[in-house]
Design an enzyme around this catalytic site. Structure first.
Site, short mmCIF file in Angstrom:
data_model
loop_
_atom_site.label_atom_id
_atom_site.label_comp_id
_atom_site.label_asym_id
_atom_site.label_seq_id
_atom_site.Cartn_x
_atom_site.Cartn_y
_atom_site.Cartn_z
N TYR A 76 11.39 2.02 1.27
CA TYR A 76 11.53 3.25 0.49
C TYR A 76 11.11 4.50 1.28
O TYR A 76 11.92 5.40 1.53
CB TYR A 76 10.71 3.10 -0.79
CG TYR A 76 10.61 4.31 -1.68
CD1 TYR A 76 11.72 5.09 -1.99
CD2 TYR A 76 9.38 4.66 -2.24
CE1 TYR A 76 11.61 6.19 -2.83
CE2 TYR A 76 9.26 5.75 -3.08
CZ TYR A 76 10.38 6.52 -3.37
OH TYR A 76 10.26 7.60 -4.20
N ILE A 77 9.87 4.54 1.72
CA ILE A 77 9.38 5.75 2.40
C ILE A 77 9.95 5.82 3.82
O ILE A 77 10.40 6.87 4.27
CB ILE A 77 7.84 5.79 2.42
CG1 ILE A 77 7.32 5.82 0.98
CG2 ILE A 77 7.34 7.00 3.18
CD1 ILE A 77 5.85 5.53 0.83
N LYS B 295 2.29 -3.87 0.14
CA LYS B 295 1.75 -2.66 -0.50
C LYS B 295 1.54 -2.72 -2.01
O LYS B 295 1.46 -1.69 -2.66
CB LYS B 295 2.67 -1.47 -0.17
CG LYS B 295 4.07 -1.59 -0.74
CD LYS B 295 4.93 -0.38 -0.37
CE LYS B 295 6.27 -0.41 -1.02
NZ LYS B 295 6.27 -0.14 -2.44
N SER C 116 -3.10 5.49 2.78
CA SER C 116 -3.00 5.61 1.33
C SER C 116 -4.27 6.20 0.74
O SER C 116 -5.37 6.02 1.28
CB SER C 116 -2.80 4.19 0.77
OG SER C 116 -3.09 4.15 -0.60
N THR D 262 -5.68 5.07 -1.62
CA THR D 262 -6.53 3.96 -2.09
C THR D 262 -7.76 3.79 -1.19
O THR D 262 -8.73 3.16 -1.61
CB THR D 262 -5.75 2.62 -2.13
OG1 THR D 262 -5.15 2.40 -0.86
CG2 THR D 262 -4.68 2.62 -3.20
N TYR E 28 -5.52 -4.30 -0.83
CA TYR E 28 -4.49 -3.45 -0.22
C TYR E 28 -5.14 -2.20 0.37
O TYR E 28 -4.96 -1.87 1.54
CB TYR E 28 -3.42 -3.05 -1.26
CG TYR E 28 -2.62 -1.85 -0.84
CD1 TYR E 28 -1.72 -1.94 0.22
CD2 TYR E 28 -2.78 -0.61 -1.47
CE1 TYR E 28 -1.00 -0.82 0.64
CE2 TYR E 28 -2.06 0.50 -1.06
CZ TYR E 28 -1.19 0.40 -0.01
OH TYR E 28 -0.48 1.50 0.41
N LYS F 223 -5.73 -0.90 4.42
CA LYS F 223 -5.40 0.42 4.96
C LYS F 223 -6.63 1.06 5.61
O LYS F 223 -6.55 1.68 6.68
CB LYS F 223 -4.85 1.34 3.86
CG LYS F 223 -3.46 0.97 3.36
CD LYS F 223 -2.39 1.25 4.41
CE LYS F 223 -0.99 1.09 3.87
NZ LYS F 223 0.04 1.18 4.92
N ASN G 157 5.13 -0.39 -9.03
CA ASN G 157 4.78 1.02 -9.25
C ASN G 157 5.39 1.51 -10.56
O ASN G 157 6.42 1.03 -11.00
CB ASN G 157 5.26 1.87 -8.07
CG ASN G 157 4.53 1.50 -6.79
OD1 ASN G 157 3.44 0.95 -6.83
ND2 ASN G 157 5.13 1.78 -5.65
N GLY H 22 -8.65 -3.43 -10.42
CA GLY H 22 -8.41 -2.63 -9.21
C GLY H 22 -7.89 -1.23 -9.50
O GLY H 22 -7.79 -0.41 -8.60
#
Length: 350
Positions: free
Chosen positions: A13-14, A92, A132, A134, A157, A161, A207, A302
């Site tokens: 996607y990104i 992710k 991220s 996060t 996750y 990162k 998401n 989470g």
């Protein structure tokens, strides 16, 4: 000759939206992906890349490659002279990472170590890393700026990162010729205005927005809203949603920053505004003209109550600022979803 930039996870996607921006900015992307979160199109090329070629009337070099395959990576670096690497590849999903922590650590950390080692061996010392928000864990203050403590992550996750960021920082400290920009994303949504590429999760979306869009198009019956007892305006989780094209433009700004021999820099990419789950549902109802059914479910392990960025540093040092508003993000997402009701698998690419 255009500078060659390696894009790992460039079919996703990104990554795919960044490939568009790279080409439009005059760079030559070379894309690698292992199809773990991208749809396979004709000729064993990600469907997203095939559509970008059509959209921009160009050809893009693609290699099916898993970053766990270090010899394969080595071969690629022998073939090309890259000026920089944009590293998106990785697992992710927050929820899945809580269930499968070892899998997340093995894939995300090993892949990144392999990449850094091969870059080092071939004297490619410029990196833009897809990190991220996060990494901040449960916010100690809002909005979150880059000085906010990191590492108190609430899921594996985010932890993965954070570990990768630390590896890159240590490398830049030890090797003075390395430059890296770590971009901490908030919540990317939306799609390219053409409606040709967008987010097409494999399986059940993790998401919020892709799930909401799939309910609106009729692929799913209702949305589960995880928790309505948070300390927020309506009890549902608040996040900073950013248009994926704004995010992609932030990567181009980061790539240009590397040319200043910047060392290791960290920037938030967000809008600075938080919206709740129910506000997002309403915004998507408006964009789609459909009613979106939802049910309240228990909180997810989470998850946190609120998270939104202070993006001023990126504006000051990269000259970057998010431009798209919530309405446009939802309209672009809906255009993608309505043109591609089943995602890349049988949407229209016209």
């Amino acid at each position: 000759m255009a500078e060659k930039v390696l894009v790992t996870g460039g079919g996703g996607y990104i990554g795919s939206h960044c490939v568009v921006e790279l080409i439009e900015a005059g760079f030559q992307p070379v894309v690698v992906d292992n199809f773990s979160n991208s749809a396979r199109g004709e000729g064993d090329v990600p469907e997203s890349i095939r559509r970008i070629e059509k959209l921009l009337d160009t050809s893009i070099e693609f290699h099916e490659l898993d970053l766990l395959d270090q010899p394969g990576l080595e071969k690629l670096f022998k073939k090309h002279s890259f000026s920089a690497v944009m590293h998106f590849a990785g697992l992710k999903a927050v929820g899945e990472s809580v269930e499968k922590p070892l899998h997340y650590y093995r894939v995300n950390l090993t892949a990144s170590m392999n990449l850094l080692e091969v870059m080092q061996a071939h004297s490619v010392h410029n990196l833009v890393f897809s990190s991220s928000a996060t990494v901040y864990g449960d916010p100690q203050h809002l909005p979150i700026d880059e000085q906010h403590p990191v590492g108190g992550c609430t899921n594996p996750y985010g932890q993965s990162k954070y570990f990768i960021e630390e590896m890159i920082k240590d490398l830049c400290k030890a090797e003075k010729d390395w430059n890296a920009v770590l971009l901490r994303y908030f919540n990317p949504i939306g799609a390219h205005v053409s409606g040709l590429i967008g987010e097409d999760p494999q399986g059940i979306p993790n998401n919020l927005l892709p799930y909401v869009a799939q309910v609106a198009i009729g692929r799913r019956k209702f949305l589960s809203v995880y928790g309505n007892d948070y300390d927020t305006l309506d009890g549902t989780g608040v996040r900073d949603y950013i248009h994926v094209v704004d995010l992609a433009k932030g990567h181009i700004a980061a790539l240009k920053k590397l040319k200043d021999d910047c060392g290791c820099k960290v920037y938030n990419l967000g809008t600075g505004t938080g919206y709740s789950v129910l506000q997002m549902v309403k915004a998507m109802e408006k964009a789609s003209g459909k009613e979106i059914a939802y049910k309240i479910a228990p909180r997810r392990e989470g998850d946190i109550a609120s998270c939104y960025a202070d993006p001023r540093l990126a504006h000051k040092e990269l000259g970057w600022k998010a431009k798209f508003d919530l309405e446009t993000m939802c309209e672009d997402l809906w255009r993608w979803q309505s043109k591609n009701p089943s995602g890349f698998s049988n949407g229209t690419s016209s």
